[in-house]
Design a protein around this motif. Structure first.
Motif, PDB file in Angstrom:
ATOM      1  N   ALA A 193      49.291  42.345   8.892  1.00 18.21           N
ATOM      2  CA  ALA A 193      48.404  43.067   7.972  1.00 18.21           C
ATOM      3  C   ALA A 193      47.176  42.252   7.601  1.00 18.21           C
ATOM      4  CB  ALA A 193      49.174  43.462   6.711  1.00 18.21           C
ATOM      5  N   ILE A 194      47.155  40.949   7.952  1.00 14.13           N
ATOM      6  CA  ILE A 194      45.996  40.109   7.636  1.00 14.13           C
ATOM      7  C   ILE A 194      45.463  39.484   8.924  1.00 14.13           C
ATOM      8  CG2 ILE A 194      46.817  39.576   5.306  1.00 14.13           C
ATOM      9  CD1 ILE A 194      47.774  36.880   6.339  1.00 14.13           C
ATOM     10  N   GLN A 195      44.212  39.067   8.883  1.00 14.41           N
ATOM     11  CA  GLN A 195      43.614  38.378  10.028  1.00 14.41           C
ATOM     12  C   GLN A 195      43.716  36.878   9.772  1.00 14.41           C
ATOM     13  OE1 GLN A 195      42.694  39.918  12.751  1.00 14.41           O
ATOM     14  NE2 GLN A 195      42.017  38.098  13.868  1.00 14.41           N
ATOM     15  N   ARG A 196      44.594  36.208  10.470  1.00 18.90           N
ATOM     16  CA  ARG A 196      44.836  34.788  10.232  1.00 18.90           C
ATOM     17  C   ARG A 196      43.911  33.931  11.096  1.00 18.90           C
ATOM     18  NH1 ARG A 196      51.022  33.923  11.481  1.00 18.90           N
ATOM     19  NH2 ARG A 196      50.190  34.554  13.508  1.00 18.90           N
ATOM     20  N   LYS A 197      43.587  32.758  10.581  1.00 16.40           N
ATOM     21  CA  LYS A 197      42.812  31.778  11.334  1.00 16.40           C
ATOM     22  C   LYS A 197      43.780  30.733  11.880  1.00 16.40           C
ATOM     23  CE  LYS A 197      39.168  28.280  10.816  1.00 16.40           C
ATOM     24  NZ  LYS A 197      38.222  27.612   9.862  1.00 16.40           N
ATOM     25  N   ILE A 198      43.799  30.546  13.195  1.00 14.77           N
ATOM     26  CA  ILE A 198      44.714  29.601  13.834  1.00 14.77           C
ATOM     27  C   ILE A 198      43.930  28.359  14.246  1.00 14.77           C
ATOM     28  CG2 ILE A 198      46.492  29.307  15.583  1.00 14.77           C
ATOM     29  CD1 ILE A 198      47.020  31.652  13.725  1.00 14.77           C
ATOM     30  N   VAL A 199      44.351  27.199  13.739  1.00 14.91           N
ATOM     31  CA  VAL A 199      43.708  25.928  14.077  1.00 14.91           C
ATOM     32  C   VAL A 199      44.742  25.035  14.743  1.00 14.91           C
ATOM     33  CG1 VAL A 199      42.450  23.919  13.226  1.00 14.91           C
ATOM     34  CG2 VAL A 199      42.158  26.141  12.100  1.00 14.91           C
ATOM     35  N   MET A 274      63.681  27.128   7.418  1.00 14.47           N
ATOM     36  CA  MET A 274      63.770  27.621   6.046  1.00 14.47           C
ATOM     37  C   MET A 274      62.472  28.236   5.518  1.00 14.47           C
ATOM     38  SD  MET A 274      66.850  27.116   5.432  1.00 14.47           S
ATOM     39  CE  MET A 274      66.754  27.702   3.752  1.00 14.47           C
ATOM     40  N   CYS A 275      61.408  28.243   6.301  1.00 15.29           N
ATOM     41  CA  CYS A 275      60.138  28.762   5.797  1.00 15.29           C
ATOM     42  C   CYS A 275      60.218  30.279   5.596  1.00 15.29           C
ATOM     43  CB  CYS A 275      58.994  28.406   6.737  1.00 15.29           C
ATOM     44  SG  CYS A 275      59.041  29.227   8.332  1.00 15.29           S
ATOM     45  N   SER A 276      59.511  30.748   4.587  1.00 16.11           N
ATOM     46  CA  SER A 276      59.486  32.176   4.285  1.00 16.11           C
ATOM     47  C   SER A 276      58.350  32.849   5.057  1.00 16.11           C
ATOM     48  CB  SER A 276      59.278  32.393   2.785  1.00 16.11           C
ATOM     49  OG  SER A 276      58.991  33.745   2.498  1.00 16.11           O
ATOM     50  N   VAL A 277      58.641  33.997   5.667  1.00 17.91           N
ATOM     51  CA  VAL A 277      57.614  34.738   6.406  1.00 17.91           C
ATOM     52  C   VAL A 277      57.129  35.948   5.610  1.00 17.91           C
ATOM     53  CG1 VAL A 277      58.362  33.976   8.692  1.00 17.91           C
ATOM     54  CG2 VAL A 277      59.395  36.008   7.661  1.00 17.91           C
ATOM     55  N   THR A 278      57.509  36.006   4.341  1.00 24.24           N
ATOM     56  CA  THR A 278      57.050  37.107   3.491  1.00 24.24           C
ATOM     57  C   THR A 278      56.193  36.617   2.328  1.00 24.24           C
ATOM     58  OG1 THR A 278      59.113  36.998   2.215  1.00 24.24           O
ATOM     59  CG2 THR A 278      59.027  38.570   4.048  1.00 24.24           C
ATOM     60  N   LEU A 308      54.364  33.649   9.813  1.00 27.08           N
ATOM     61  CA  LEU A 308      53.883  33.093   8.547  1.00 27.08           C
ATOM     62  C   LEU A 308      52.701  33.898   8.013  1.00 27.08           C
ATOM     63  CD1 LEU A 308      54.127  29.240   9.073  1.00 27.08           C
ATOM     64  CD2 LEU A 308      55.284  30.592   7.313  1.00 27.08           C
ATOM     65  N   CYS A 309      52.785  34.264   6.742  1.00 28.28           N
ATOM     66  CA  CYS A 309      51.753  35.098   6.119  1.00 28.28           C
ATOM     67  C   CYS A 309      50.774  34.185   5.389  1.00 28.28           C
ATOM     68  CB  CYS A 309      52.428  36.070   5.150  1.00 28.28           C
ATOM     69  SG  CYS A 309      51.336  37.312   4.478  1.00 28.28           S
TER      70      CYS A 309
END
Length: 765
Positions: A193-199, A274-278, A308-309
């Motif tokens: 739902a969002i446009q993420r920036k990948i570095v 354990m990371c949250s994806v929400t 990951l959000c």
């Protein structure tokens, strides 16, 4: 005409009509259940077309036992017709089995040759038990035996029975849809739902790539760090809080909230599983992205990268992963910005092997690939009057850090480190020279078989890169081998480019397994997962991770009554299945849980025999490490079932105390090895510990003949015995030296005799 005869004729005509209709349906390649002609059929046909290209592994289909119907009307069939002759009935069934047309029709219904045979054997047994037959089947068989019916009329009843023992046949399309893993990016709607920036921060070890990503993490309003190890998560947790940025710690076994009231901080350092994806973040850091190809844990990196959000995703790892991550992000419509880094301090490959432990220097780290080698080498180093630190994978994190601190301390006399490849990640060490004791690492293949493989370029670089770390005492690093013959091999390995990453791991979720169980309620969890993997559809960018450990635990607790979700959670517990005490504890935990009896602190103390004494030998140390793993298991389960594992804080307290006891043992590890050597030297002890230092001729002799010539014991004072005892010489090498000595003496004797004869002849003349 009698009433019974009328009923018989009516029943026969009615059944004949039903059989013909059902046989015609089968001949037209349609299922026996009604289908709705809706738009759903389009997707069903799409699934079927894909399934035809990859047939399921039917060896995983376990036939169920069909119980006899207590209210069957087989006696009615006998009353309406006549008793069936068992031998004639067997001939009819065998004729049905051999008919190619029936085998083809069955194949169209999903029964391959294996399943057809298994279904027929079960059907034959069912039919021959006369009391279990329904009237309609009984009458059909009677007609065939009397020559009034066709043998093909058996087929609908055979298929009905086959679908009873193989229920997956009736829902194969549904199972394929559930196990369709071809578009995993769609599993994470919040991220899409969002446009993420990948570095992507790409570079070798000690290049500062993670440092730059963490700087952005600390500057953000909120962020999450995802690392492969608890040690790395702890390090970021401490760095963040030291920098004045409140940060919580989340690992499988531990939760630390900075806020005293338990409110979540804006920053979290966690292990990657354990990371949250929400939860939304401004910045997320994914460390060691090359582990996305790991056959067991790769799914966690895939999940983090796709799910990951966060507005910015900072990925750290080898340059070999850049192209793959870029391609993977094409599927989400996200671009990748690449930052390349070079190593901050140089390291070189030596032109000379160490060859002898006498040539060790301060700052050396000997890398072994087994605990046995660590025991042997640390013992030999002590014989030379040197102190060494020891680090290997099964040590608790606190003990690893204590040993690293001991080695790094310039005022400590310990200047040598003996370690496994566990030093490749998570520890800051002041190493001048990495020495590979061997280039061969034990591994387990897909079949569960133990293999010995030469380390890869990626592994070699990860380990070698620990030498000459930035801001350590040594500004330049060096790498070499212990054996001369290994050095050219090491140079060849390090000279090769790192293999590019081509696939990412995936793993079935609890929800997917639950949907499978809905369709196959009588299948075991291990069998459910096997069928899932067999039917799983993945595209060329992904693979399904190895599930052997999951299945091992599932089989272990299969007999314990647990609901499916609890059983799944138990089977995802990270335990060392090589430790018998850990496996036994896992089983007891599950059994106690199934009784709905909380596992209290007192119960745990009784189980592990707490309090525990310091180790007196290596066997005691290994057991203490296993107990630490058991307490880890308790803590891991306590965050999934808080009401059933209520005493996490008390267990954590004794675990810290146990860590201290293990630290004392490891500091005195050479004394423990000596104590092990000085024991009764029974073969059972040697076998259980598998220590090379105990691999002496007297122990290998075993239960030989009473008249067998005794060989020197490990405690003998002879030079050869001491060399064998210290692991510097093996029995085979000793025998070879003896043969060469005898041969040389023989040649010298011949030369001496020839010289004497020549002298005598000269004197005679």
């Amino acid at each position: 005409m009698s009433v019974h005869r009328c009923v018989y004729l009516l029943s026969r005509s009615h059944i004949r009509y039903r059989v013909c209709a059902r046989t015609a349906a089968v001949a037209n390649n349609t299922t026996l259940r009604p289908t709705r002609r809706t738009s759903e059929n389009v997707s069903s046909r799409h699934s079927s077309s894909y399934s035809s290209s990859r047939p399921p592994d039917t060896s995983l289909f376990v036939p169920l036992t069909v119980k006899s119907d207590e209210v069957s009307n087989g006696s009615v069939g006998e009353e309406l017709t006549q008793p069936l002759d068992r031998s004639e009935l067997l001939k009819v069934l065998n004729r049905f089995y051999k008919r190619k047309e029936m085998q083809k029709l069955a194949a169209d219904q999903g029964l391959d040759a294996r399943l057809f045979h298994q279904a027929f054997v079960s059907f034959r047994k069912y039919v021959l038990e006369m009391n279990s037959l329904n009237a309609d089947l009984y009458i059909i068989l009677s007609d065939i035996c009397c020559g009034a019916g066709h043998i093909d009329d058996i087929f609908p009843y055979f298929m009905r029975h086959a679908k009873q023992i193989f229920p997956m046949l009736d829902c194969m399309d549904d199972l394929r849809k559930i196990s369709d893993l071809r578009v995993p990016a769609n599993w994470y709607p919040e991220a899409r739902a969002i446009q993420r920036k990948i570095v992507f921060h790409a570079g070798p070890t000690n290049s500062g790539k993670t440092y730059h990503a963490i700087q952005r993490f600390l500057a953000a309003k909120s962020g999450v760090y995802c690392g492969p190890l608890k040690l790395l998560a702890h390090e970021i947790y401490e760095k963040s809080n030291d920098a004045g940025v409140p940060c919580d710690l989340v690992t499988g076994e531990e939760r630390i909230f900075v806020d005293q009231e338990g409110r979540t901080s804006g920053h979290i350092a966690s292990t990657i599983e354990m990371c949250s994806v929400t939860t939304p973040y401004e910045v997320a850091v994914i460390d060691e992205i090359q582990m996305i190809k790991d056959p067991a844990r790769g799914w966690a990196w895939t999940r983090a990268l796709l799910g990951l959000c966060a507005e910015e995703i900072h990925v750290c790892g080898e340059a070999a992963a850049v192209d793959f991550v870029t391609e993977l992000m094409y599927t989400t419509g996200e671009e990748v910005e690449v930052h390349n880094y070079k190593r901050l301090t140089p390291f070189s490959v030596s032109n000379h092997a160490v060859e002898s432990l006498d040539n060790l220097k301060p700052g050396d780290c000997i890398v072994c690939f087994s605990k046995n080698d660590i025991y042997s080498i640390s013992r030999q180093i002590e014989v030379r009057g040197l102190e060494c630190a020891v680090i290997y994978g099964s040590l608790p994190p606190g003990t690893k850090l204590a040993q690293a601190k001991k080695f790094n301390d310039p005022d400590d006399p310990c200047k040598i480190l003996v370690a496994t490849d566990a030093i490749g990640m998570g520890l800051n060490l002041s190493i001048r020279r990495i020495i590979f004791n061997s280039l061969v690492k034990p591994s387990v293949n897909e079949k569960g078989e133990r293999e010995l493989d030469t380390i890869s370029t990626s592994q070699a670089l990860q380990i070698a890169g620990r030498a000459g770390r930035f801001r350590s005492v040594f500004k330049e690093g060096e790498v070499t081998t212990m054996q001369r013959d290994d050095l050219p091999v090491l140079k060849e390995i390090l000279g090769k480019p790192v293999d590019p990453i081509e696939t990412a791991g995936l793993h079935p979720t609890a929800e997917q397994i639950e949907m499978f169980a809905y369709h196959l309620p009588q299948a075991t969890l291990s069998n459910l997962v096997d069928i899932f993997v067999s039917l799983a559809q993945v595209d060329g960018l992904y693979f399904v991770c190895n599930i052997d450990d999951f299945k091992f635990l599932a089989d272990m607790i299969q007999h314990i009554p647990l609901n499916l979700r609890s059983r799944y959670v138990f089977c995802t517990a990270p335990i060392n299945k090589k430790q018998a005490f850990v496996c036994t504890s896992f089983l007891k935990f599950a059994r106690q849980f199934s009784r709905d009896e909380p596992l209290t602190f007192n119960w745990v103390c009784r189980h592990v025999n707490w309090p525990l004494a310091p180790p007196k030998n290596i066997k005691d140390l290994v057991h203490l490490e296993a107990v630490h793993d058991v307490l880890d298991l308790y803590l891991w389960l306590s965050y999934r079932f808080m009401d059933m594992f209520p005493d996490a804080n008390l267990v954590r307290d004794i675990q810290k105390e146990l860590d201290g006891i293990i630290q004392v043992g490891v500091r005195n590890i050479t004394r423990l090895i000596r104590a092990t050597e000085d024991q009764s030297a029974s073969p059972e002890t040697a076998t259980s510990l598998r220590l090379p230092v105990l691999d002496t001729p007297s122990l290998r002799r075993g239960r030989g003949s009473k008249n067998q010539k005794k060989e020197p014991r490990a405690t003998d004072s002879s030079l050869s015995s001491r060399l064998v005892r210290d692991g510097l010489l093996t029995k085979e090498l000793l025998q070879q030296l003896q043969r060469e000595w005898v041969r040389e003496q023989s040649q010298n004797g011949d030369d001496s005799n020839s010289a004497k004869k020549g002298k005598r002849k000269k004197n005679e003349h």
